[in-house]
Each structure stands twice: as C-alpha cells, then as structure tokens.
Write a protein that holds these residues in place. Structure first.
Motif, PDB file in Angstrom:
ATOM      1  N   TYR A 111      10.494  21.115  20.893  1.00  0.00           N
ATOM      2  CA  TYR A 111      10.594  21.852  22.152  1.00  0.00           C
ATOM      3  C   TYR A 111       9.279  22.621  22.293  1.00  0.00           C
ATOM      4  CZ  TYR A 111      11.449  25.687  25.319  1.00  0.00           C
ATOM      5  OH  TYR A 111      11.316  26.575  26.338  1.00  0.00           O
ATOM      6  N   ALA A 112       8.527  22.329  23.361  1.00  0.00           N
ATOM      7  CA  ALA A 112       7.211  22.962  23.504  1.00  0.00           C
ATOM      8  C   ALA A 112       7.019  23.519  24.901  1.00  0.00           C
ATOM      9  CB  ALA A 112       6.113  21.944  23.207  1.00  0.00           C
ATOM     10  N   GLU A 113       6.352  24.651  24.949  1.00  0.00           N
ATOM     11  CA  GLU A 113       5.941  25.194  26.242  1.00  0.00           C
ATOM     12  C   GLU A 113       4.512  24.745  26.537  1.00  0.00           C
ATOM     13  OE1 GLU A 113       7.150  29.205  25.285  1.00  0.00           O
ATOM     14  OE2 GLU A 113       9.192  28.406  25.226  1.00  0.00           O
ATOM     15  N   GLY A 114       3.700  24.653  25.513  1.00  0.00           N
ATOM     16  CA  GLY A 114       2.334  24.161  25.666  1.00  0.00           C
ATOM     17  C   GLY A 114       1.820  23.795  24.286  1.00  0.00           C
ATOM     18  N   PHE A 115       0.689  23.132  24.234  1.00  0.00           N
ATOM     19  CA  PHE A 115       0.142  22.744  22.928  1.00  0.00           C
ATOM     20  C   PHE A 115      -1.113  23.545  22.628  1.00  0.00           C
ATOM     21  CE2 PHE A 115       2.614  19.023  24.144  1.00  0.00           C
ATOM     22  CZ  PHE A 115       3.407  18.910  23.015  1.00  0.00           C
ATOM     23  N   VAL A 116      -1.224  24.011  21.404  1.00  0.00           N
ATOM     24  CA  VAL A 116      -2.431  24.706  20.973  1.00  0.00           C
ATOM     25  C   VAL A 116      -3.601  23.724  20.999  1.00  0.00           C
ATOM     26  CG1 VAL A 116      -3.546  25.809  18.991  1.00  0.00           C
ATOM     27  CG2 VAL A 116      -1.169  26.339  19.533  1.00  0.00           C
ATOM     28  N   ASP A 117      -3.328  22.506  20.567  1.00  0.00           N
ATOM     29  CA  ASP A 117      -4.374  21.500  20.455  1.00  0.00           C
ATOM     30  C   ASP A 117      -3.769  20.144  20.838  1.00  0.00           C
ATOM     31  OD1 ASP A 117      -6.286  19.682  19.679  1.00  0.00           O
ATOM     32  OD2 ASP A 117      -6.698  20.628  17.737  1.00  0.00           O
ATOM     33  N   ALA A 118      -3.898  19.813  22.132  1.00  0.00           N
ATOM     34  CA  ALA A 118      -3.237  18.613  22.662  1.00  0.00           C
ATOM     35  C   ALA A 118      -3.754  17.340  21.991  1.00  0.00           C
ATOM     36  CB  ALA A 118      -3.435  18.536  24.170  1.00  0.00           C
ATOM     37  N   GLN A 119      -5.055  17.333  21.652  1.00  0.00           N
ATOM     38  CA  GLN A 119      -5.617  16.129  21.034  1.00  0.00           C
ATOM     39  C   GLN A 119      -5.002  15.904  19.648  1.00  0.00           C
ATOM     40  OE1 GLN A 119      -7.375  14.147  22.906  1.00  0.00           O
ATOM     41  NE2 GLN A 119      -7.425  15.663  24.535  1.00  0.00           N
ATOM     42  N   ARG A 120      -4.802  17.001  18.934  1.00  0.00           N
ATOM     43  CA  ARG A 120      -4.168  16.893  17.616  1.00  0.00           C
ATOM     44  C   ARG A 120      -2.733  16.373  17.771  1.00  0.00           C
ATOM     45  NH1 ARG A 120      -2.952  21.960  13.522  1.00  0.00           N
ATOM     46  NH2 ARG A 120      -2.277  20.707  11.742  1.00  0.00           N
ATOM     47  N   PHE A 121      -2.053  16.839  18.809  1.00  0.00           N
ATOM     48  CA  PHE A 121      -0.696  16.358  19.067  1.00  0.00           C
ATOM     49  C   PHE A 121      -0.700  14.844  19.307  1.00  0.00           C
ATOM     50  CE2 PHE A 121       2.521  15.209  22.278  1.00  0.00           C
ATOM     51  CZ  PHE A 121       3.646  15.357  21.491  1.00  0.00           C
ATOM     52  N   LEU A 122      -1.664  14.366  20.092  1.00  0.00           N
ATOM     53  CA  LEU A 122      -1.714  12.926  20.388  1.00  0.00           C
ATOM     54  C   LEU A 122      -1.954  12.109  19.119  1.00  0.00           C
ATOM     55  CD1 LEU A 122      -3.654  12.776  23.782  1.00  0.00           C
ATOM     56  CD2 LEU A 122      -1.189  12.698  23.369  1.00  0.00           C
ATOM     57  N   LEU A 123      -2.826  12.616  18.251  1.00  0.00           N
ATOM     58  CA  LEU A 123      -3.076  11.909  16.989  1.00  0.00           C
ATOM     59  C   LEU A 123      -1.819  11.892  16.127  1.00  0.00           C
ATOM     60  CD1 LEU A 123      -6.666  13.158  16.055  1.00  0.00           C
ATOM     61  CD2 LEU A 123      -5.984  10.853  16.794  1.00  0.00           C
ATOM     62  N   ALA A 124      -1.126  13.031  16.103  1.00  0.00           N
ATOM     63  CA  ALA A 124       0.109  13.106  15.315  1.00  0.00           C
ATOM     64  C   ALA A 124       1.161  12.157  15.889  1.00  0.00           C
ATOM     65  CB  ALA A 124       0.632  14.541  15.281  1.00  0.00           C
ATOM     66  N   ALA A 125       1.200  12.059  17.215  1.00  0.00           N
ATOM     67  CA  ALA A 125       2.167  11.150  17.847  1.00  0.00           C
ATOM     68  C   ALA A 125       1.882   9.709  17.424  1.00  0.00           C
ATOM     69  CB  ALA A 125       2.108  11.290  19.362  1.00  0.00           C
ATOM     70  N   GLU A 126       0.598   9.371  17.334  1.00  0.00           N
ATOM     71  CA  GLU A 126       0.237   8.027  16.862  1.00  0.00           C
ATOM     72  C   GLU A 126       0.693   7.829  15.420  1.00  0.00           C
ATOM     73  OE1 GLU A 126      -3.939   6.946  17.341  1.00  0.00           O
ATOM     74  OE2 GLU A 126      -3.769   7.605  19.434  1.00  0.00           O
ATOM     75  N   ALA A 127       0.502   8.880  14.616  1.00  0.00           N
ATOM     76  CA  ALA A 127       0.912   8.793  13.209  1.00  0.00           C
ATOM     77  C   ALA A 127       2.422   8.617  13.099  1.00  0.00           C
ATOM     78  CB  ALA A 127       0.451  10.035  12.447  1.00  0.00           C
TER      79      ALA A 127
END
Ligand code: ADP
Ligand code: MG
Length: 715
Positions: free
Chosen positions: A231-247
C-alpha cells in the motif's frame, strides 16, 4: 530521496533489514508498566504473542517492567541489540536515536508522530534524527509508523491494540508493506478474521531511512514470502521500485499494489492535456503494467487476491463461471461481471454435453442456475454440476452465490468441496443474514474463502484476472529512430528554447529535427510579411496567433483556417491584430486537407517515473472519454502498437469501423520519435504535445498541425 538517504544507500556497512524480522534481542525504550501508555503496549505486545527472543525494557527508574528485568540505558544492555523500539515522546527521540547509534543497535523503530508529517518543527526534528544516524550502522524504521509484525517469528514490534487482543495468527506466505501504520494493523486484523495467513506486515511511515523498497527487496529474497502486497501513497525512489518489480517477476513472486491518488489529476488541465491525462496515478499504473505489477483499489481486495494467488496460482483463464440457486442473483452477477469488463467463461461442447446430464435441456450453459437441475435432491445435484463446470479449462474463477435455502449447509458443503477439488478459484458469496451462518461455518471448516457481497466478488475477480494475464514485461529494444547526429542537432535546438511555455513554431522546429512530419510555417508581423509567407508555404493557408501564453488558440479566435487569397490573409491578420494587439505576430502555415482522424500524441517528464509517452483520440475528446494510453519512454514499435490497440478509437485506426485502415505505422513512428526526443532531453522538457496529429489512410502518413511544449526553468 534525501541526500543523507542517498549516501546511506552506498554505505554497505549498514545492517541488513533481515535482522529486523528476526531479532535475537529487542530493547524497548520508554517501556512502561501501564498498558494505557504506548511504551507499555509495545512491551506487552512483544511479550504476549510468543516471541522467543530476549526482551529488555529500558527504564531509568525501575529494575523491572512487566516482569522483565530492565536496565536504565541502552548502552548497558549486555550483548548486541538487534532492534530498539523508541516509545518515547518526539522531543526525546533525537537523543534516544543518538544513544542507540552510539550503542551500535542494528535497528531503531520510531512509532510516534511529530516528525516530517507535521511540517515545520517536525521536519527539523526528522533531519536531526538523520544526522544522529549518519556514519553509524544503525538503520531506522519510521518515524510515524506502527512498526512491524513477523508472523513466522511470532514477533510483534508494534503498539497497536490489535496485537493486544485475540490469538496471534498462524504464519503464511503473503507479505504486506504499508506506507500507512493504521492500514498495516487494520489489514493484519482483517487478515486474521478472514483466515488469510500473512508472512509479515511492515509499516514504513515517513520512510526517513528504510523505505518501501528496502522491504520489497527483503521479501523478494526471503523464502517465507511468496506473494507481496504494497500500500503506497508515493515512492521515495520510483526507479528502484521498477527494478524491484522486475526482480519480483524474475523470482516468480506476484506483486500487488494499492496506490492512492487516482483522482487527484485534472488540476493542470488548462495547461496541457498531456499533464492532466498523465497524472501521477496514471503513470504509476502504466509503469506497473509494463512491469507486471497488479494494481488493486483497496488493501483488503488486494490481500484476498494475493492469498488466492499464493494458494491456487494465478487463474488459468480469465473466464468466470457463475452459479447459484437464485436466478435473480445470477442476473445481477452477470451484469456486474460484464459491466466490470470481465469475461464469462465459454464452456466447451464437452462440458455442455456433460452438464446436460445434470440440468434440463437448454440450460446447460454458463451461468448455471441450480434451479434447473434434473436430480430433485439439491444436495445430490450439487457436486456433479459444480465438478463439471469447474473442470472446463476456460473456467479460471467460479462465482457461487449462496442464499437462504433449505439444507443450505449440506448443499454448501457439496458445492464448495467440488470446487476445491479443481483448479478454479472460488469466489463464493454468502447472504449476510443469520440463516446463512451454517453455510459460513461449513466454508470456514473447508477452508474455502467467502465474501458477503457480489460487488466485492467482482472487484476480487478483476484483480485476479489482471494477475492471470501473463505479464508481458516490456523490454525496449532500441532500434534507433534517430542517429547520434540527429540527437546532437536536436539538443542544439532544444537548448536554445526559452524557459517555460514554448510556441507552436518553436515546438514544431523540435519535432521537425526529430523527424516528425509537421507543417512548419513562417512567422509574420505585418501584411507584406503575411502575404509573402503565404506565397512561400502555398495556398490555401492557415493563420494562427503566435504567443507562448495562449495555450488554446482557437478558443480565443487565434486560428483562421482555409485562407485562399492574399486578400483573405490580410483580412484575417487585421482581425487577429485587432484582438491580440497590433504588434502580435502570426504563424502562417499550409492548410492541410482534413484527415479521417485527429489524435493527440504527447510526452512528459513525470517527477517520479521519468519520461513518458501518451497517445489518445484527438484533443479534448481524449479527456472527455478518458481514451489515452501511457507508457514509460522511450517506446519501441511493438509497445507503441499495443498502446494503440488498447485505445477505444482503435477500430477507426485499424479500419474495423467500416472505414479504410489508417496509417498506424506512421503514428507508431511518431510515438517512437517523441519517446526518444523526451528521453534524451528529460532535463529540458516538462512536456511536449502534438494536438492534433492528422492521421490519413494507410500509406498516406500523418502531419502534426499543432504542437506546444513547456521547458524546464533554466534560470
Ligand atoms: P489550438 O491552440 O486551439 O489547439 P490548433 O492549432 O490545434 O489550435 O487549431 C485548431 C484546429 O484547427 C485543429 O485541431 C485542427 O483541426 C485545425 N487546424 C489547425 N491547423 C491546421 C492546418 N494547418 N491545417 C488543417 N487544419 C488545421
Ligand atoms: Mg491544438
């Protein structure tokens, strides 16, 4: 990301978050004997739920708190402290963090409020905490969070009352990461009531140090979690989130997300359609689709879906079968299911033949009304009908609605057991009245999840269907539409643009350099100039007021189409100078013959996710009908085409709408080029928009007849 945070990321001396989930020693600063105080509740929750590690209260005035031997100072605890929970007032938190850092505590948790979230003094306090941690190995969860629960270790690092009551739930494999503390504990509580077994739940609060992605990365590598919910309101580091999603995708762990802010867009509508259409929620949704992240609207639907996927895997088909003894319930369900864009399963001939043995002729189809059974005993009829229905390979999910009928518990047992013996995911609703309590008990005993309302079942089905749609991870195979030399020319043009709003003529110069077909036009200030310009571009011409400040020119009489003679040009110019002032300049451009379709193609630099490309049906219509598609830039040809195929206007593009097919390849080419333009100048542009792009028949190309842009302030 704050700079201290960035620095800390590089500091591999910092403790790994896994210690936070499996601490051997936990200290409670501000531990109290009173359960009315949160320092008392933290200690109580830690002790009552079966945690087997060492618990050390820190209390200056007492040797013993709630039966645990206390010490007066964190530095006095013998042996390493893995976690220190700071149940102290905000004012005392900075010193407490400093003491923990000095004592080499691995992790601090600040549960209280009074930090960044209150602004002003709170922000200053949070900065002081950052400073107290800098250079130490200590990591921080919070502040303004409700801590963490690890169900495998029976560990409750939280002051929440939901951990002070009831049984501690058994551990499962659904991990939950919540930005909000309240949501973390309410999901924990609901999951316990619904029989959904979580592996761990963590709330990150202000994310002063540890943030959502630290826990996401932990759960990806942690074997006890198989499905992850955020559950997120915003991301501190959206690019890191995208990499984690790939992982996540690589690790085979489905990732679900509830992101708030769906409705906050619109504000910038007057500025540019692209800005209002590609608000942060829409961009998050696009980025998630590209990375196979499944979005849900609310946390409970999310954990229900996650738990179903953890147990059954994603549905093998998006097809839904519907079954009930009530014809009315069936009709309502069909409307809701189809209305939500979901698909009814198409039963095979074999399934229908088999069903005919059990229901009367003409009713052996999906949905199945149990009222049409051949067998007079409803309980005997139930199992064979359900088994047959659920065995069909197109039935990925089965929606079964149970009402108050005689013999309901027995029938429920037969129906649910039959479902559970197949691969179909059950979506069972039970009327909420007392009469149906028996059915609920049976379902609970069988371990068959149930809901009390068809709306919830449909929301759940939608999330499950999305989880089942094979996530097609978008990889951008760079087929360069622009050479390095092209990009250099582009950069020179872009660098010379003024800060802020950019006129049509200036924007079109960028487009032309990027290889986008456009009618450039010639600027003029007076009658001679306008006539000469018209001769240059060739009649018929269009006259447009040229001003960066006028965003919607035709709304204010700033566009005159189809001018066929010097006389008409002069008349149009006079009228425009009358409206906009004698010295206003005009852009004289070739009048382009009407095309079958006008589209909008835009790009924008999202503050979180970076450059994006947007495409939709022409202009304001796109906004009215919400018919746009967004993707992270740059986009490859396959992805661009898929975006077009998802538009409602696609039948017009493809020629399925009783028209000639239009030049889809040319639109795709423009999307690719805009993507490259914005991705290469993401520090230069805020947005750039073609509106309209005239789209002609296949092979006849496209033309950008209007364009505008906003550049970043470089002053
Ligand atoms: P606005 O600032 O109002 O969006 P536009 O330049 O888009 O102004 O012009 C309004 C409409 O006029 C366009 O949507 C398009 O239909 C038409 N138009 C504009 N320029 C041309 C042109 N050069 N040839 C043909 N039609 C045009
Ligand atoms: Mg326009």
């Amino acid at each position: 990301m704050t700079s201290t945070n960035a620095l800390r990321k590089k500091d591999d001396q910092k403790m790994s978050v896994s210690t936070l989930f499996d601490p051997k020693t936990v200290a409670v600063l501000g531990a109290s004997a009173s359960l009315d105080k949160f320092g008392g509740r933290v200690l109580h929750n830690l002790g009552r739920n079966g945690f087997t590690g060492r618990i050390v209260p820190i209390n200056r005035g007492r040797d013993e708190v709630q039966g645990y031997q206390a010490v007066s100072n964190i530095g006095e605890v013998d042996g390493p402290v893995d976690v220190a929970i700071l149940a102290v007032p905000a004012d005392a938190a900075v010193d407490a963090v400093a003491e923990c850092a000095a004592a080499s505590v691995s992790h601090c948790i600040i549960i209280g409020t009074g930090f960044g979230e209150i602004g002003g003094a709170g922000i200053a306090r949070q900065r002081r905490i950052d400073a107290a941690l800098a250079g130490s190995r200590t990591r921080l969860l919070g502040p303004n969070c409700l801590g963490l629960i690890n169900q495998h270790a029976r560990l409750a690092l939280s002051s929440s009352v939901s951990l002070a009551v009831g049984e501690f739930p058994i551990a499962g494999d659904v991990g939950f990461i919540s930005q909000s503390g309240a949501h973390m504990v309410s999901v924990f509580d609901s999951a316990r009531a619904l029989g959904i077994a979580l592996s761990a739940a963590v709330s990150v609060g202000n994310q002063a140090d540890l943030e959502i992605c630290d826990f996401l990365e932990h759960m990806i590598s942690d074997a006890s979690t198989r499905v992850i919910c955020i559950y997120a309101e915003g991301f501190v580091d959206a690019q890191r989130f995208l990499l984690a999603a790939e992982a996540c995708h690589e690790a085979g762990k489905p990732l679900f997300l509830v992101k708030v802010g769906r409705t906050g867009a619109g504000a910038a509508a007057a500025q540019s359609h692209t800005a209002s259409l590609a608000g942060s929620y829409a961009v998050t949704a696009a980025a998630c689709r590209e990375r196979g992240v499944v979005m849900a609207d609310d946390p409970i639907t999310m954990i229900r879906a996650a738990s179903a996927v953890a147990r059954w895997g994603p549905p093998r088909s998006a097809g839904l079968a519907i079954c009930s003894g009530s014809g009315g319930s069936i009709s309502i369900a069909v409307d809701r299911v189809v209305g939500a864009g979901l698909r009814l399963a198409e039963l095979s001939d074999r399934t229908c033949d088999e069903l005919e043995k059990h229901v009367v002729s003409g009713h052996a189809s999906n949905p199945v009304d149990l009222g049409f059974r051949r067998e007079s005993d409803p309980v005997l009829a139930a199992a064979p009908i359900m088994s047959t229905l659920c065995a069909d390979t197109d039935v990925g999910m089965i929606m079964l609605m149970l009402g108050s009928t005689p013999g309901l518990p027995e029938m429920t047992s037969a129906l649910a057991s039959a479902i559970l013996a197949t691969r179909a995911i059950p979506l069972v609703t039970v009327d909420s009245g007392e009469v149906a309590d028996g059915a609920r008990n049976v379902l609970d005993q069988l371990g068959c999840p149930h809901l009390d309302d068809v709306g919830h079942a449909v929301s759940l089905a939608a999330v499950l269907a999305a989880a089942g749609a094979a996530p097609d991870l978008v990889t951008y195979n760079e087929v360069p539409v622009l050479t390095d030399a092209d990009l250099k020319v582009l950069a020179r043009i872009t660098d010379r643009l003024p800060s802020g709003k950019v006129t049509e003529a200036e924007t079109k110069a960028v487009l032309a350099a990027g290889g986008v077909p456009t009618n450039l036009g010639v600027l003029a200030r007076d009658e001679q100039g306008a006539i000469a310009a018209a001769e240059t571009v060739g009649y018929p011409v269009v006259l447009k007021v040229s001003s960066a400040d006028i965003v919607h020119k035709s709304d204010v009489g700033g566009v005159r189409l189809s001018l066929r003679s010097p006389h008409e040009v002069v008349a149009a110019l006079r009228q425009m100078q009358c409206t906009f002032g004698d010295s206003s300049s005009v852009l004289v451009q070739k009048m382009i013959e009407a095309a079958p379709l006008e589209m909008i193609v835009g790009c924008r630099v999202d503050p979180q996710f970076g450059p994006i490309v947007l495409v939709g049906a022409g202009g304001t219509l796109a906004e009215l009908f919400d018919d746009v598609q967004i993707a992270l830039a740059p986009v490859g040809p396959r992805e661009a085409r898929q975006m077009l195929e998802r538009l409602r206007v696609w039948p017009v593009l493809s020629g399925a709408h009783r028209n000639e097919p239009l030049d889809v390849d040319a639109v795709v080419d423009v999307m690719e080029r805009l993507g490259v333009i914005v991705a290469n100048a993401s520090d230069g542009f805020v947005d750039l928009e073609i509106n309209p792009l005239l789209v002609r028949e296949r092979g006849a190309g496209v033309v950008a007849v209007d364009a505008r842009a906003t550049t970043r302030d470089r002053s």
